[in-house]
Design a protein around this motif. Sequence first.
Motif, PDB file in Angstrom:
ATOM      1  N   SER A 140       0.817  -1.080  -0.143  1.00  0.00           N
ATOM      2  CA  SER A 140      -0.232  -0.091   0.020  1.00  0.00           C
ATOM      3  C   SER A 140       1.000   1.153   0.087  1.00  0.00           C
ATOM      4  N   THR A 141       0.323   2.425  -0.181  1.00  0.00           N
ATOM      5  CA  THR A 141       1.017   3.574   0.050  1.00  0.00           C
ATOM      6  C   THR A 141       1.721   3.664   1.207  1.00  0.00           C
ATOM      7  N   ASN A 142       1.005   3.109   2.300  1.00  0.00           N
ATOM      8  CA  ASN A 142       1.558   3.342   3.580  1.00  0.00           C
ATOM      9  C   ASN A 142       2.756   2.564   4.183  1.00  0.00           C
ATOM     10  N   ASP A 143       3.140   1.556   3.479  1.00  0.00           N
ATOM     11  CA  ASP A 143       4.297   0.934   3.582  1.00  0.00           C
ATOM     12  C   ASP A 143       5.445   1.243   2.476  1.00  0.00           C
ATOM     13  N   ALA A 144       4.928   1.237   1.323  1.00  0.00           N
ATOM     14  CA  ALA A 144       5.861   1.417   0.075  1.00  0.00           C
ATOM     15  C   ALA A 144       6.648   2.953   0.106  1.00  0.00           C
ATOM     16  N   TYR A 145       5.634   4.037   0.374  1.00  0.00           N
ATOM     17  CA  TYR A 145       6.068   5.333   0.400  1.00  0.00           C
ATOM     18  C   TYR A 145       7.184   5.705   1.451  1.00  0.00           C
ATOM     19  N   PRO A 146       6.720   5.497   2.765  1.00  0.00           N
ATOM     20  CA  PRO A 146       7.547   5.714   3.716  1.00  0.00           C
ATOM     21  C   PRO A 146       9.088   4.940   3.596  1.00  0.00           C
ATOM     22  N   THR A 147       8.893   3.662   2.999  1.00  0.00           N
ATOM     23  CA  THR A 147      10.238   2.811   2.767  1.00  0.00           C
ATOM     24  C   THR A 147      11.000   3.563   1.875  1.00  0.00           C
ATOM     25  N   ALA A 148      10.432   4.115   0.703  1.00  0.00           N
ATOM     26  CA  ALA A 148      11.223   4.905  -0.346  1.00  0.00           C
ATOM     27  C   ALA A 148      11.492   6.269   0.120  1.00  0.00           C
ATOM     28  N   ALA A 149      10.977   6.738   1.017  1.00  0.00           N
ATOM     29  CA  ALA A 149      11.256   7.571   1.659  1.00  0.00           C
ATOM     30  C   ALA A 149      12.680   7.688   2.678  1.00  0.00           C
ATOM     31  N   CYS A 150      12.579   6.550   3.386  1.00  0.00           N
ATOM     32  CA  CYS A 150      13.801   6.199   4.197  1.00  0.00           C
ATOM     33  C   CYS A 150      15.059   6.091   3.096  1.00  0.00           C
ATOM     34  N   LEU A 151      14.925   5.374   2.139  1.00  0.00           N
ATOM     35  CA  LEU A 151      15.962   5.033   1.139  1.00  0.00           C
ATOM     36  C   LEU A 151      16.373   6.357   0.589  1.00  0.00           C
ATOM     37  N   SER A 152      15.634   7.134   0.021  1.00  0.00           N
ATOM     38  CA  SER A 152      15.905   8.570  -0.703  1.00  0.00           C
ATOM     39  C   SER A 152      16.725   9.489   0.190  1.00  0.00           C
TER      40      SER A 152
END
Length: 467
Positions: A140-152
Amino acid sequence: MNTRIEHDLLGDLAVPEDAWYGIQTQRALDNFSITGVPISHFPELVKALAMVKAAAARANRDLGVLDGRKAEAILTACDEIIADRLHDQFVVDLIQGGAGTSTNMNANEVIANLALEKLGHEKGQYQHLHPNDDVNRSQSTNDAYPTAACLSVQFAAEPLIDAIASLKKALLAKGEEFADVVKMGRTQLQDAVPMTLGQEFEGFAVNLGEDIDRIHEACALLCEVNLGGTAIGTGINAHPRYQALAVRYLAELSGKPIVPAAHLVEATSDMGAFVFFSGILKRFAVKIGKMCNDLRLLSSGPRTGFAEILLPPMQPGSSIMPGKVNPVIPEAVNQTAYQVIASDLAVTLAAEAGQLQLNAMEPMIVYNLLNSIRMLCNACTMLEERCIRGIRANREQCARHLENSIGVITALVPHIGYGNASRIAATALNSGSTVRELVVAEGLLDALQLDRLLSPQAMLAPLPEAP
């Protein structure tokens, strides 16, 4: 403009025919025009999104929940995006409602349409490979987006760390160059005790360099991700072994020591690691801003200020005052520091605004963190290349200030007593005489003793140990 028609739960909408994104991205384009800064402005975020989608596709393929042919097409599309293709198709404004759903769907749609091309289909023919059912499977956005944010944020931090290290090296080089320049130190803008200009610049270097370790510590906190938590951390719609596989693949793809969050419900709503990272950026901004204040003071004048250092002239400083040259590079860094400090407050407020199982303000957090990192990185490079490397010591002015200062009296306190030293200092201040002249005139010390006690070797270090 030629268009194609796509459909979602709200109905039909025209999308530019040559666009690699789809209907939900188009709706976000129509809805959000806050900053004018699209996702593509930060390639670190685009690549991180593609890595998350690739890790998910690999895990879903291995678990048999995603057709192998579709998975390979998705993986090929992600590889191309990671290699910088189609970044211009990540068009959604970074500030958006929906907790990052528009960003997630922008990635899903671009990857889906690129994968469709690999499979020999046209853009928008989602019956063959779907942005939600296939690219977003087990997410979901709720796990994919913050995970990408942590990486970025970690990716963006790498050039910042390099820029700080390079600036520290340049400051240390100036410290060595100015090691023999004795000057007055100042506290509360008043004369204090002697030091060297080299010690001052070494102090700058050590002060800024400390935050390299702090940034590494903050990056370590961002290695714990909630990928696999899907909507709120319960893992709904994901295979029982999906989280472990997806996180392992993401670590391989990113080269970062990514690990699963200890508690997915907690991790899905908590923004603590982002707040911590933002605090480190603020800390560094405060330090580099203070240093630039010092550079501006030390170079003030050139005839009526401190004028102990000479900054490299960058541009004419006035449209009305001929010959004026301003400290424009430190001034620009100061303004960068103010913006980063303000952004930290925005991150703090956004993190506090989380409600129950999600924080809908994550887009603001991501925008401010990535923007602050980039600004600080650029500021460090500019300061080093266009200011620090070209600074020269005004040795004559440093010597004049030292000779005229009453601060040197501190070095004589152990030998003439605090009372005598206070009286001499007051007399020197009122009469215009030097400390040296008054001490000799009163017979408190002779000239040879003063030469020894007021030498740089004696004034710039602790008292020698008694034999």
